[in-house]
Each structure stands twice: as C-alpha cells, then as structure tokens.
Design an enzyme around this catalytic site. Structure first.
Site, mmCIF file in Angstrom:
data_model
loop_
_atom_site.group_PDB
_atom_site.id
_atom_site.type_symbol
_atom_site.label_atom_id
_atom_site.label_comp_id
_atom_site.label_asym_id
_atom_site.label_seq_id
_atom_site.Cartn_x
_atom_site.Cartn_y
_atom_site.Cartn_z
ATOM 1 N N LEU A 18 -31.287 -21.254 22.052
ATOM 2 C CA LEU A 18 -30.783 -21.429 23.415
ATOM 3 C C LEU A 18 -29.282 -21.705 23.408
ATOM 4 O O LEU A 18 -28.538 -21.186 24.245
ATOM 5 C CB LEU A 18 -31.528 -22.590 24.098
ATOM 6 C CG LEU A 18 -31.080 -22.893 25.516
ATOM 7 C CD1 LEU A 18 -31.268 -21.692 26.426
ATOM 8 C CD2 LEU A 18 -31.844 -24.093 26.065
ATOM 9 N N ASP A 42 -22.959 -34.776 14.437
ATOM 10 C CA ASP A 42 -24.381 -35.139 14.327
ATOM 11 C C ASP A 42 -24.782 -35.935 15.565
ATOM 12 O O ASP A 42 -24.184 -36.972 15.846
ATOM 13 C CB ASP A 42 -24.552 -35.975 13.048
ATOM 14 C CG ASP A 42 -25.992 -36.343 12.780
ATOM 15 O OD1 ASP A 42 -26.847 -36.169 13.679
ATOM 16 O OD2 ASP A 42 -26.259 -36.817 11.662
ATOM 17 N N ILE A 43 -25.799 -35.455 16.281
ATOM 18 C CA ILE A 43 -26.153 -36.159 17.531
ATOM 19 C C ILE A 43 -26.785 -37.523 17.257
ATOM 20 O O ILE A 43 -26.981 -38.320 18.171
ATOM 21 C CB ILE A 43 -27.062 -35.328 18.474
ATOM 22 C CG1 ILE A 43 -28.429 -35.024 17.855
ATOM 23 C CG2 ILE A 43 -26.370 -34.062 18.935
ATOM 24 C CD1 ILE A 43 -29.445 -34.522 18.883
ATOM 25 N N THR A 68 -37.222 -29.032 16.717
ATOM 26 C CA THR A 68 -38.064 -28.058 17.435
ATOM 27 C C THR A 68 -39.230 -27.513 16.605
ATOM 28 O O THR A 68 -39.911 -26.598 17.056
ATOM 29 C CB THR A 68 -37.210 -26.855 17.904
ATOM 30 O OG1 THR A 68 -36.547 -26.302 16.775
ATOM 31 C CG2 THR A 68 -36.186 -27.269 18.938
ATOM 32 N N TYR A 131 -44.391 -33.602 18.679
ATOM 33 C CA TYR A 131 -43.219 -32.958 19.299
ATOM 34 C C TYR A 131 -43.213 -33.200 20.805
ATOM 35 O O TYR A 131 -42.199 -33.634 21.370
ATOM 36 C CB TYR A 131 -43.255 -31.451 18.989
ATOM 37 C CG TYR A 131 -42.273 -30.631 19.794
ATOM 38 C CD1 TYR A 131 -40.911 -30.641 19.512
ATOM 39 C CD2 TYR A 131 -42.722 -29.816 20.841
ATOM 40 C CE1 TYR A 131 -40.016 -29.874 20.262
ATOM 41 C CE2 TYR A 131 -41.831 -29.045 21.583
ATOM 42 C CZ TYR A 131 -40.489 -29.080 21.294
ATOM 43 O OH TYR A 131 -39.603 -28.324 22.035
ATOM 44 N N TRP A 157 -41.769 -21.424 25.773
ATOM 45 C CA TRP A 157 -41.987 -20.171 25.040
ATOM 46 C C TRP A 157 -40.707 -19.324 24.948
ATOM 47 O O TRP A 157 -40.656 -18.176 25.422
ATOM 48 C CB TRP A 157 -43.085 -19.366 25.713
ATOM 49 C CG TRP A 157 -44.448 -19.967 25.724
ATOM 50 C CD1 TRP A 157 -44.774 -21.287 25.685
ATOM 51 C CD2 TRP A 157 -45.689 -19.243 25.775
ATOM 52 N NE1 TRP A 157 -46.140 -21.433 25.711
ATOM 53 C CE2 TRP A 157 -46.726 -20.198 25.770
ATOM 54 C CE3 TRP A 157 -46.025 -17.909 25.836
ATOM 55 C CZ2 TRP A 157 -48.079 -19.843 25.819
ATOM 56 C CZ3 TRP A 157 -47.364 -17.549 25.894
ATOM 57 C CH2 TRP A 157 -48.370 -18.508 25.873
HETATM 58 N N1 NAP Z 1 -37.936 -22.742 21.187
HETATM 59 C C1 NAP Z 1 -38.832 -22.917 22.159
HETATM 60 O O1 NAP Z 1 -39.831 -22.166 22.283
HETATM 61 C C2 NAP Z 1 -38.651 -24.028 23.168
HETATM 62 C C3 NAP Z 1 -39.625 -24.176 24.167
HETATM 63 C C4 NAP Z 1 -39.487 -25.196 25.104
HETATM 64 C C5 NAP Z 1 -38.399 -26.043 25.032
HETATM 65 N N2 NAP Z 1 -37.471 -25.902 24.053
HETATM 66 C C6 NAP Z 1 -36.336 -26.843 24.035
HETATM 67 O O2 NAP Z 1 -35.138 -26.108 24.205
HETATM 68 C C7 NAP Z 1 -34.071 -26.725 23.487
HETATM 69 C C8 NAP Z 1 -33.414 -25.714 22.569
HETATM 70 O O3 NAP Z 1 -34.399 -25.239 21.647
HETATM 71 P P1 NAP Z 1 -34.082 -24.065 20.615
HETATM 72 O O4 NAP Z 1 -35.376 -23.396 20.310
HETATM 73 O O5 NAP Z 1 -32.928 -23.289 21.076
HETATM 74 O O6 NAP Z 1 -33.664 -24.913 19.329
HETATM 75 P P2 NAP Z 1 -33.321 -24.377 17.876
HETATM 76 O O7 NAP Z 1 -33.057 -22.916 17.894
HETATM 77 O O8 NAP Z 1 -34.364 -24.900 16.938
HETATM 78 O O9 NAP Z 1 -31.945 -25.103 17.581
HETATM 79 C C9 NAP Z 1 -31.891 -26.479 17.451
HETATM 80 C C10 NAP Z 1 -30.448 -26.851 17.269
HETATM 81 O O10 NAP Z 1 -30.379 -28.253 17.081
HETATM 82 C C11 NAP Z 1 -29.283 -28.496 16.211
HETATM 83 N N3 NAP Z 1 -29.458 -29.784 15.563
HETATM 84 C C12 NAP Z 1 -30.516 -30.213 14.841
HETATM 85 N N4 NAP Z 1 -30.283 -31.453 14.387
HETATM 86 C C13 NAP Z 1 -29.047 -31.808 14.830
HETATM 87 C C14 NAP Z 1 -28.240 -32.974 14.683
HETATM 88 N N5 NAP Z 1 -28.661 -34.049 13.988
HETATM 89 N N6 NAP Z 1 -27.028 -32.990 15.278
HETATM 90 C C15 NAP Z 1 -26.578 -31.925 15.980
HETATM 91 N N7 NAP Z 1 -27.299 -30.793 16.153
HETATM 92 C C16 NAP Z 1 -28.517 -30.747 15.574
HETATM 93 C C17 NAP Z 1 -29.336 -27.358 15.219
HETATM 94 O O11 NAP Z 1 -28.047 -27.184 14.697
HETATM 95 P P3 NAP Z 1 -27.776 -26.994 13.100
HETATM 96 O O12 NAP Z 1 -28.387 -25.666 12.728
HETATM 97 O O13 NAP Z 1 -26.317 -27.017 12.984
HETATM 98 O O14 NAP Z 1 -28.478 -28.140 12.413
HETATM 99 C C18 NAP Z 1 -29.776 -26.190 16.090
HETATM 100 O O15 NAP Z 1 -28.669 -25.478 16.554
HETATM 101 C C19 NAP Z 1 -34.700 -27.921 22.767
HETATM 102 O O16 NAP Z 1 -34.523 -29.072 23.556
HETATM 103 C C20 NAP Z 1 -36.181 -27.574 22.712
HETATM 104 O O17 NAP Z 1 -36.995 -28.730 22.651
HETATM 105 C C21 NAP Z 1 -37.560 -24.896 23.114
#
Ligand code: NAP
Length: 293
Positions: A18, A42-43, A68, A131, A157
């Site tokens: 995202l 780092d968050i 995630t 989660y 999704w």
């Molecule tokens: N994917 C889905 O199907 C889905 C569905 C519903 C809701 N969501 C929500 O949508 C949002 C985005 O999801 P996504 O799927 O795009 O996530 P994602 O692709 O898994 O990416 C997660 C990001 O978090 C960063 N991150 C992890 N640990 C960190 C830390 N300690 N400090 C700073 N950054 C950190 C990672 O960066 P690095 O690579 O640099 O570590 C990565 O860019 C999340 O809130 C998720 O819960 C996702």
C-alpha cells in the site's frame, strides 16, 4: 484540506504494497511524498520518527507500516503487537504535537466474520487471530488517545503492484502447476492498492476523521478472486474450489468480512470501481499478461 504542495511522510512507503501506491497517489495529487522504510526510520523508535518529521517539516503523517504476516503473527505476537498496537498511538501523538493529520490503516480481520451482511464502521470489533486482535488494539489505542485529526481506514484483501500478493502468487503458481485448490468459503472485498491510495487522498481532501471502510465494490471468495485472475491472464490452469477445512492455516480467518463502503461514498461522493475492473487493470496492464485468443 488542499493536498497540493503538502509534504506527506509515508511510513512503509518504500517497500510496502500500500505504501508504494500511496507515494504515487500523493505525487499524482500534487503533494510531495516522502517514502520511508524501517531502515530510514523505525516506527518502534518514536524519537527517530519525531526527528524525521521535523527534518522533513511534515504536513501529513501516513502510517502504512505494520506487521502483516497473518499466520506468523500467531507465533510472533510480541512483534505483531509492538508494530500494530503499541506504535500507532505513539505515532498519532507525534502528529498531534505538530497538529497535522495522521492517517492509519486497519483491516477487515478485526471482525470475526459471523455476519452475513457487510460490516459497517459501527459494528463491534471481535477479532480472533493474533494479527486481527493486534490491529483492533491499535484502533482502540488511537480512539483512546483521541487526537481529532486521526483517520483510520479499514481495508481488506489487498493486491497490486510493488510487492508479492495473493493474485501474483496464484499467477506464478500456475506457471508450475496445471491445477490449484483455493478456498471458496471465505468471502470478502478485494482492494486494489492504487485505488485505496487514490481514495485515501479523496478522504483527506474532505478532512475525514474517525474510521472509514474502503475497498473495491463487490464481493467474492479467495477462489473467485484467483479464478478470475487466472482466466484474465489466460493461464492454462484449473482453479478448484475447496472448503477452509481442507486448507487449514495457523490463523483463523473470518468466513465473511465484506466491508460496507457507504460512509466513504457519502463523504467523498465517489463510488470505487468493482474489484473485477481493478483486477483487469492489474493483470492486463500492470502485470502485462494477456488472455490467449
Ligand atoms: N495486505 C493486505 O491484504 C491487507 C489487508 C487489510 C489491511 N491491511 C493493512 O494495510 C496496511 C498496509 O499493508 P501492506 O500489505 O501494504 O503492508 P506490507 O506490504 O507488508 O508492508 C509493511 C511495511 O511496514 C514496514 N515496516 C515493518 N516494520 C517496520 C518498522 N519497525 N518501522 C518502519 N516500517 C516498518 C515495512 O518496511 P521495511 O520493508 O522497510 O521493513 C513495509 O514497507 C497495514 O496496516 C495492514 O495491516 C493490509
């Protein structure tokens, strides 16, 4: 709020599925996105985030960073809760200190899936996976903090360019196999990351705060999503439906988690396109796959 010219710090913006779509959407809207990775900031280290917000002179803070990995979270609860429950209110308090909007994402997995009609923002959360519970705790922490420029967008999704996702996994499995089985008794709303990102911008432009549900319109099962993607891509692969009982996973997922989008539609006047239209764009244009004639 006029987005044009605003500096938008996007946590998770360099590598997240995202986050990367948000970087493009804010740039398209005339803003100045600043994508950050965990190596940049780092968050779990609020001081590092605060220094970064000051350095960039941020006008908007977007948190697209999270833990995630839904199944792994069952074994790594501490990590999941640190990122998904503890960090968000700390980030919001940094936004509050600067009096700038804070945008955060949550998930349909905060619901237990016992309903048979779309979940609204007014439904109680009742997650049962680590989660889902960690994400629901993050929402609660934000509501308890009560910073009035906080926007929580629940999505579901997610698929799209930039990072491996369910659709891409299915299509690449088809290169090695001629038959796949995918569950057909979990129903949800697929969300195309670029559409979520563009529609987030629309919410910010309308000064939306509180919780909003956002996805593409329509609903399907994982089998429906996989089968449609495979047929769009013209892959020679049978996608057979199976019940969840034949494909057990460590984390229990909701059987039904369709999101009701009417609050978003009322606020912005925009109705998101269907998941089928978005999937077509992703498979045919982004991935460059074509149906066989
Ligand atoms: N994917 C889905 O199907 C889905 C569905 C519903 C809701 N969501 C929500 O949508 C949002 C985005 O999801 P996504 O799927 O795009 O996530 P994602 O692709 O898994 O990416 C997660 C990001 O978090 C960063 N991150 C992890 N640990 C960190 C830390 N300690 N400090 C700073 N950054 C950190 C990672 O960066 P690095 O690579 O640099 O570590 C990565 O860019 C999340 O809130 C998720 O819960 C996702």
């Amino acid at each position: 709020m006029n987005i044009e010219g605003q500096t938008v710090v996007i946590l998770g913006g360099k590598t997240g599925l995202l986050g990367q779509a948000l970087v493009k959407a804010f740039a398209d809207a005339g803003a100045h996105p600043v994508p950050l990775s965990s190596a940049d900031c780092d968050i779990l280290d609020p001081l590092a985030v605060e220094i970064r917000l000051d350095k960039e002179d941020a006008d908007i803070l977007v948190n697209a960073a999270a833990y995630t990995q839904v199944d792994l979270a069952e074994d790594e609860e501490d990590k999941a809760f640190a990122l998904n429950a503890t960090a968000p209110p700390l980030l919001a308090s940094l936004a509050a200190r600067r009096a700038i909007p804070f945008i955060h994402y949550s998930t349909d997995f905060v619901f237990n899936g016992e309903k048979h009609t779309p979940y609204t923002e007014y439904d109680e959360t009742s997650a049962f996976s680590a989660y889902g519970i960690s994400k629901a705790d993050g929402e609660r922490g934000l509501l308890k903090l009560g910073y009035d420029r906080t926007l929580i967008v629940r999505i579901s999704w997610l698929f799209g360019p930039g990072r491996i996702n369910f659709v891409e996994k299915i299509l690449s499995l088809c290169d090695d196999r001629n038959r796949l089985t995918v569950v057909n008794d979990q129903i949800g709303s697929p969300s195309y990351a670029p559409d979520i990102a563009m529609n987030t911008v629309k919410l910010i432009e309308k000064d939306a705060t509180g919780i909003y549900h956002l996805a593409n319109t329509g609903e399907t099962s994982w089998h429906g999503l996989a089968n449609t993607a495979v047929s769009l891509a013209g892959k020679d692969c049978i996608v057979a439906p199976v019940p969840t009982s034949e494909y057990p996973t460590k984390a229990v997922r909701p059987a039904y988690s369709v999101l009701d989008l009417s609050k978003f539609i009322r606020k912005t006047g925009v109705t998101p396109r269907t998941w089928e239209e978005a999937l077509k764009e992703y498979v045919l244009i982004e991935l460059g796959l074509q149906q066989k004639k």
